[in-house]
Design an enzyme around this catalytic site. Structure first.
Site, PDB file in Angstrom:
ATOM      1  N   HIS A 109     -34.286  -7.136 -76.695  1.00 33.55           N
ATOM      2  CA  HIS A 109     -33.702  -6.806 -78.000  1.00 33.55           C
ATOM      3  C   HIS A 109     -33.666  -5.283 -78.097  1.00 33.55           C
ATOM      4  O   HIS A 109     -34.580  -4.618 -77.583  1.00 33.55           O
ATOM      5  CB  HIS A 109     -34.578  -7.252 -79.172  1.00 33.55           C
ATOM      6  CG  HIS A 109     -34.799  -8.715 -79.321  1.00 33.55           C
ATOM      7  ND1 HIS A 109     -35.810  -9.374 -78.686  1.00 33.55           N
ATOM      8  CD2 HIS A 109     -34.170  -9.639 -80.083  1.00 33.55           C
ATOM      9  CE1 HIS A 109     -35.792 -10.652 -79.048  1.00 33.55           C
ATOM     10  NE2 HIS A 109     -34.803 -10.849 -79.890  1.00 33.55           N
ATOM     11  N   ASP A 112     -36.985  -3.882 -79.016  1.00 33.52           N
ATOM     12  CA  ASP A 112     -38.086  -3.991 -78.048  1.00 33.52           C
ATOM     13  C   ASP A 112     -38.135  -2.726 -77.205  1.00 33.52           C
ATOM     14  O   ASP A 112     -39.189  -2.274 -76.790  1.00 33.52           O
ATOM     15  CB  ASP A 112     -37.869  -5.121 -77.019  1.00 33.52           C
ATOM     16  CG  ASP A 112     -37.567  -6.460 -77.636  1.00 33.52           C
ATOM     17  OD1 ASP A 112     -37.952  -6.678 -78.783  1.00 33.52           O
ATOM     18  OD2 ASP A 112     -36.941  -7.288 -76.935  1.00 33.52           O
TER      19      ASP A 112
END
Ligand code: XLS
Ligand code: NI
Ligand code: NI
Length: 448
Positions: A109, A112
């Protein structure tokens, strides 16, 4: 390509080397017993069939915190007070892990990989700085990106949804994030782009226009598709169904719901599905049910491989260890012609109580062995036509005569009536479920 056991200037998983295949007799927990990357199965290597990916979020962002307490693990890569330094350290740790483990792909993501900034522009700058480093690390290690995605569910601004938010300003923020995440995915050669609609659903119907929200979601996905194609994204857009959690009801409830939605809005084809095992069970289905419905629709894209817990009803995201489920899943995948752009992404996390550095390896090793065995079992079942032959036989009354005319749309209801009248009472034909179940077990017990 680098031969160093780690990436950058620090080792984050000391004492653990490259994980090797040692075979079924090995008693080394840090070795593969089944997954032999270069072993050929039906004309392809195991690595080519399975296309394993490690996920960034559970593996390098999750510290074991749950609603009842803080994290149980602290990570070496989070030891700086500067968030961008930590992001770079985390990336080096991630690439060290990927290469030691031997999953050829990874998934991430936006959040992340790079911390969110104070503005849209700052968040984009952080992400693109990290994309530059990821590009370099990919080139050094040979790692590839299976998919990228945007986390449009964690920030409280998305509490009422992202593309389905009742406030247009929030929808626009989700758009900014997806645009940047698509840019990042294309820059890194990602083969897919995923949408998991974490908060795309509702908590209460009293304050929700489901009709408007679903229209907005379709509009948003269409815009994302068009933007992605305009910047040269040739891969597959994927929707990951989940029935609930965090919302009470999520619009991407299950495979059939998503397939209907994609077809209704002219998105099927550009979009396929990413089936997660634990989401399948949350929706009251099995893993292979969800996979089969996607395969039937020609929309089986990719898999988030994990498992739930049989005794509770939430998304525990455990590492998959069930040989039976893996074999049944791989059977659907192989019969559908195998993965094209998709793969098996371990959307799984070690337990809060699993606090050793090696635990993350152990979880992945078991999962990789599980699906390797599943692949071989499924391939043997297919080669022997052990299930396909009885299945064909079961439907053979539609292959000729009036049955074929019916299937081809050449009969009307009156003709069905006349057939029934002349054929008389149908013979009783056993479904043979027990025999088929025993047969699958026989294959599961085989050694390959
Ligand atoms: C959460 C989802 C998530 C997606 C990516 O339940 O599985 O991890 O895979 O956003
Ligand atoms: Ni997932
Ligand atoms: Ni999940």
């Amino acid at each position: 390509m680098s031969t160093s056991p780690y990436i950058g200037d620090r080792e984050y998983f000391p004492g653990i080397g490259k994980i090797a295949y040692e075979g079924p007799e090995s008693d080394n927990p840090l070795a593969f017993k089944r997954y032999d990357a270069n072993k050929r199965v039906a004309g392809k290597t195991m690595a080519e069939h399975l296309r394993y990916a490690t996920c960034y979020w559970h593996s390098f962002c999750g510290d074991g915190s749950d609603p009842f307490g803080p994290g149980s693990r602290s990570y070496l890569w989070n030891d700086s007070s500067d968030p961008m330094t930590n992001a770079r350290q985390k990336m080096d740790a991630a690439f060290e892990f990927f290469t030691k483990l031997g999953t050829p792909y990874y998934c991430f993501h936006d959040r992340d990989m790079a911390p969110e900034g104070d503005s849209v522009a700052q968040s984009e700058e952080n992400l693109f700085a990290m994309v530059e480093l990821a590009k370099q690390r990919q080139a050094e290690t040979g790692m590839k990106l299976l998919w990228g995605t945007a986390n449009a569910f964690s920030n409280p601004r998305y509490m009422n949804g992202a593309s389905t938010n009742p406030n247009f300003d929030v929808v626009a923020h989700a758009g900014a994030q997806v645009k940047a995440a698509l840019d990042a995915t294309v820059a890194l050669g990602g083969e897919n782009y995923v949408f998991w609609g974490g908060r795309e659903g509702y908590i209460s119907l009293l304050n929700t226009s489901t009709k408007r929200e679903l229209e907005h979601m379709a509009r948003f996905l269409t815009m994302a598709r068009d933007y992605g194609r305009s910047i040269g994204f040739k891969g597959t857009f994927l929707i990951e169904p989940k029935p609930m959690e965090p919302t009470k009801h999520q619009y991407d409830f299950d495979a059939q719901t998503v397939i209907g939605f994609l077809r209704h809005h002219g998105l099927a084809g550009d979009f396929q599905l990413n089936i997660e095992a634990n989401h399948a069970t949350l929706s009251g289905h099995t893993f292979e049910h969800e996979l089969q419905l996607c395969a039937d629709a020609g929309l089986l894209g990719s898999i988030d491989a994990n498992r739930g817990d049989a005794q509770n009803g939430w998304d525990t995201d455990q590492f998959p260890v069930d040989l039976y489920d893996a074999a049944r899943g791989m059977l659907v995948v192989l019969e559908a012609g195998g993965f094209k752009t998709g793969g098996l992404n371990f959307d799984a996390k070690v337990r809060r109580e699993s606090t050793d550095n090696e635990d993350l390896f152990l979880g992945h090793i078991g999962a990789m062995d599980t699906f390797a065995h599943g692949l071989e079992v499924a391939n043997a079942i297919i080669e022997d036509e052990a299930l396909s032959a009885p299945l064909a036989q079961r439907y053979s009354s539609f292959d000729s005569g009036a049955g074929k005319d019916f299937a081809d749309g050449k009969l009307d209801l009156a003709a069905l009536r006349d057939h029934a009248a002349s054929a008389g009472e149908p013979e009783k034909i056993s479904g043979k479920q027990e025999q088929l179940e025993n047969l699958v077990n026989q294959y599961l017990l085989k050694s390959f």
